[in-house]
Design an enzyme around this catalytic site. Structure first.
Site, PDB file in Angstrom:
ATOM      1  N   ASP A 129      -7.341 -13.679  58.041  1.00  0.00           N
ATOM      2  CA  ASP A 129      -8.019 -14.929  57.717  1.00  0.00           C
ATOM      3  C   ASP A 129      -8.955 -15.338  58.866  1.00  0.00           C
ATOM      4  OD1 ASP A 129      -8.525 -17.678  56.987  1.00  0.00           O
ATOM      5  OD2 ASP A 129      -6.653 -17.689  55.851  1.00  0.00           O
TER       6      ASP A 129
ATOM      7  N   THR B   6     -10.854 -19.911  52.214  1.00  0.00           N
ATOM      8  CA  THR B   6      -9.761 -18.972  51.955  1.00  0.00           C
ATOM      9  C   THR B   6      -9.534 -18.695  50.466  1.00  0.00           C
ATOM     10  OG1 THR B   6      -8.669 -19.481  54.016  1.00  0.00           O
ATOM     11  CG2 THR B   6      -7.254 -18.706  52.247  1.00  0.00           C
TER      12      THR B   6
ATOM     13  N   LYS C 260       0.113 -18.871  53.970  1.00  0.00           N
ATOM     14  CA  LYS C 260      -0.527 -19.854  53.080  1.00  0.00           C
ATOM     15  C   LYS C 260      -0.214 -19.546  51.617  1.00  0.00           C
ATOM     16  CE  LYS C 260      -4.705 -20.655  55.867  1.00  0.00           C
ATOM     17  NZ  LYS C 260      -6.173 -20.516  55.901  1.00  0.00           N
ATOM     18  N   ASP C 261       0.070 -20.587  50.849  1.00  0.00           N
ATOM     19  CA  ASP C 261       0.349 -20.378  49.427  1.00  0.00           C
ATOM     20  C   ASP C 261      -0.850 -19.788  48.704  1.00  0.00           C
ATOM     21  OD1 ASP C 261      -1.196 -22.699  49.566  1.00  0.00           O
ATOM     22  OD2 ASP C 261       0.233 -23.980  48.479  1.00  0.00           O
TER      23      ASP C 261
ATOM     24  N   HIS D 227      -9.353 -22.131  64.193  1.00  0.00           N
ATOM     25  CA  HIS D 227      -9.723 -23.540  64.041  1.00  0.00           C
ATOM     26  C   HIS D 227      -9.383 -24.350  65.291  1.00  0.00           C
ATOM     27  CE1 HIS D 227     -11.146 -23.742  59.950  1.00  0.00           C
ATOM     28  NE2 HIS D 227     -10.113 -23.044  59.524  1.00  0.00           N
TER      29      HIS D 227
ATOM     30  N   HIS E  77     -15.549 -22.844  59.163  1.00  0.00           N
ATOM     31  CA  HIS E  77     -16.312 -21.962  58.277  1.00  0.00           C
ATOM     32  C   HIS E  77     -16.590 -22.776  57.043  1.00  0.00           C
ATOM     33  CE1 HIS E  77     -12.428 -21.599  56.270  1.00  0.00           C
ATOM     34  NE2 HIS E  77     -11.929 -21.527  57.488  1.00  0.00           N
TER      35      HIS E  77
HETATM   36 ZN   LIG Z   1      -9.971 -21.685  57.801  1.00  0.00          ZN
END
Ligand SMILES: [Zn+2]
Length: 579
Positions: A53, A94, A179-180, A327, A509
């Site tokens: 990611d 994402t 992450k889901d 981030h 992003h």
């Molecule tokens: Zn991100």
């Protein structure tokens, strides 16, 4: 059994005479009946998709000298690298990114226009993997793990869905992420998705997939590995002075982890966890979150005997700590550099595990990212590189909201702006109908006003998008992000290095610009040859490429193209059926 055999025997002469007839009719040469190049017998047994990611391609080259021989270098030196892969859609996040990778198309077709979008009828934003009105519950976790989770908003199939259908439902797909949305969208509609519940530190699923967790996952959760990792201190894995490719650790452009005052090494997680109101989600802000995922992947491979059946299986790993760290600290940080050096080690370890349990030509790995990231705007500003930020005290989206809202109110004597969500500007349609205002006219005025603002790169109304086909450039990318039923009345995007959602330092992003759309694509294993290409390709070309290797149908909305530079590159060794 006997009946089946007899049926088969009975059909054979018919089939043979039918084929002979076809040959005579079409005048085809004998080659027409030879097995295809990647014939059914020689497909990979196991496809492993790794999405990092927020990984920018320059992380491969920038940290190259720090990598060992068995991680990234093994993948690059023995595999095939696409150096010029750029997403075809403009809102690089994402949800849309993972859907693009696995469905082989863009939000315009798969329908996932952002990580969330505004729904006027509900008067709020919905999450990309939240299906309002559904009754799906989270299995194995608390409320923080999300409700109504499923891939139901994704309007098309994924490559693993098609493989599942093609094989008479024998091929299986398992997807894992912190992450889901990453786990859910990677696994498609017919897979098994598991994600991290920050409240408990457990991996969970949704009743969409299963009523209870598999035994091996329950056992994994019972080990409480996440909580063990949260006792660690995150310090650089090598001497910090050797990280010369990134900026000094102490600088004003980074955000401290929760409960800390400084964004510098070392970070004592046990100390952080003594703060009230913090949960296991802290792990996702450190490399150890993704280390945990590799541990889980190994257990799933063995427990589910993936790649051992009669038909190929798929395993998807979404490495999300990479994004959170990006981030908090930004692409120029020592923390991002340390993350990638550690990831290199995790990859080496994972490849060694695969070597112990599979032949190299049994598994095919691909590695890519769901989006890139841009440098911290304030850092660039201080380097005198222009950004759209006059200062770093206000959030531009809030300012934009205020300015546009006020302008429309002045112009039409009524509040008409509902919401700006990502690049989408939503107008109040019931109110416009009441006032007998032509929505097209209000949209045109919205576009005109937004275009008058210096930091706005451009804006397009739904009317223009409905009437014009933009096939190239930035407008082309925004067109590919437009799904009429979900998108706003107007799409707006800012100039490069301008963030709407952040007032100060931090980065991210979401823009249609180079640093956000540009990602690596790496293939390794199976009969993948060594090579590189700088051809213009996209992550949405991966799904149809895999389908070619698997002989399975392309995903239902596929618009990408198989990566021919890879598929037809000369092989060092020839598998049977490979001409
Ligand atoms: Zn991100």
């Amino acid at each position: 059994m006997v009946a089946t055999d007899m049926n088969t025997l009975g059909r054979k002469p018919l089939l043979a005479s039918w084929m002979l007839g076809m040959l005579l009719l079409t005048g085809c040469a004998v080659t027409a009946v030879e097995p295809p190049r990647h014939s059914h017998d020689h497909t990979p047994r196991l496809v492993i998709g790794i999405s990092v990611d927020q990984m920018r391609p320059d992380y491969l080259y920038r940290f190259w000298d720090h990598y060992g021989d068995d991680g990234f270098k093994r993948l690059v030196n023995d595999g095939f690298l696409f150096r010029n892969a750029q997403f075809r859609h403009g809102h690089t996040a994402t949800g849309p990114g993972h859907a693009a990778i696995f469905t082989g198309t863009t939000p315009r077709i798969h329908g996932l226009i952002g990580n969330r979008w505004y729904v006027p009828e509900l008067g709020r934003e919905i999450n990309v993997v939240e299906v309002p009105g559904s009754d799906h519950q989270t299995v194995g976790g608390g409320a923080a793990a999300g409700k109504q989770r499923s891939p139901g908003n994704m309007m098309v199939t994924t490559v693993s869905d098609e493989l599942h259908l093609y094989t008479g439902e024998r091929s299986r797909a398992f997807s894992f992420s912190l992450k889901d949305r990453t786990a859910i969208l990677s696994g498609g509609h017919t897979g098994n998705a598991f994600w991290f519940d920050p409240a408990t530190g457990n991996f969970v699923t949704s009743t969409f997939y299963a009523r209870e967790l598999p035994g091996w996952l329950q056992a994994f959760n019972d080990r409480r590995l996440a909580h063990q990792f949260l006792q660690r201190t995150w310090e650089p894995v090598r001497p910090l002075e050797s990280y010369v490719e990134s900026r000094p650790d102490r600088n004003p452009y980074e955000r401290p982890l929760p409960g800390l005052y400084r964004a510098t090494f070392p970070m004592d997680l046990a100390e952080i966890m003594r703060q009230p109101n913090l949960d296991a989600g802290v792990l996702a802000l450190t490399p150890f979150g993704d280390e945990l995922l590799f541990e889980l992947a190994k257990i799933a491979l063995l427990a589910e005997a993936l790649g051992r059946g009669e038909t190929p299986d798929m395993l998807m790993l979404g490495l999300s700590a990479a994004d959170y760290i990006g981030h908090y600290f930004g692409p120029a940080s020592k923390q991002v550099q340390d993350y990638y050096i550690r990831l290199d080690g995790y990859l080496a370890d994972f490849l060694e595990f695969l070597d112990q349990h599979y032949e190299r030509d049994e598994y095919l790995i691909f590695l890519t990212a769901d989006h890139g990231a841009h440098y911290v705007p304030q850092y660039l500003h201080d380097k005198r590189i222009p950004t759209g930020h006059a200062n770093f005290h206000t959030r531009l989206n809030e300012e934009l909201n205020r300015q546009l809202g006020a302008h429309l109110e002045r112009r039409f004597d009524s509040e008409l702006l509902l919401s700006i969500s990502g690049p989408n500007v939503y107008l109040d349609h019931p109110r416009m109908a009441e006032l007998e205002l032509d929505p097209a006219m209000v949209r045109a005025e919205t576009v005109r006003f937004l275009r008058s603002l210096d930091r706005v790169s451009d804006a397009l109304s739904a009317d223009t998008l409905d009437q014009t086909e933009f096939t190239e450039g930035i407008r082309g990318r925004m067109m590919q992000n437009y799904f009429p039923a979900r998108s706003g009345d107007v799409l707006v995007w800012l100039t490069p290095h301008t963030r709407g959602d952040l007032g100060t330092g931090w980065t991210g992003h979401g823009t249609p610009w180079t640093m956000d759309v540009h990602v690596p694509i790496l293939f390794y294993g199976y009969d993948i040859p060594h090579g590189q290409s700088s051809a213009p390709v996209a992550p949405s070309d991966i799904a149809s490429t895999l389908a070619v290797f698997l002989n399975s149908p392309f995903p239902s909305g596929n618009t990408g193209n198989p990566l021919n530079d890879l598929i037809y590159a000369p092989r060092r060794h020839h598998l049977p059926g490979n001409e």
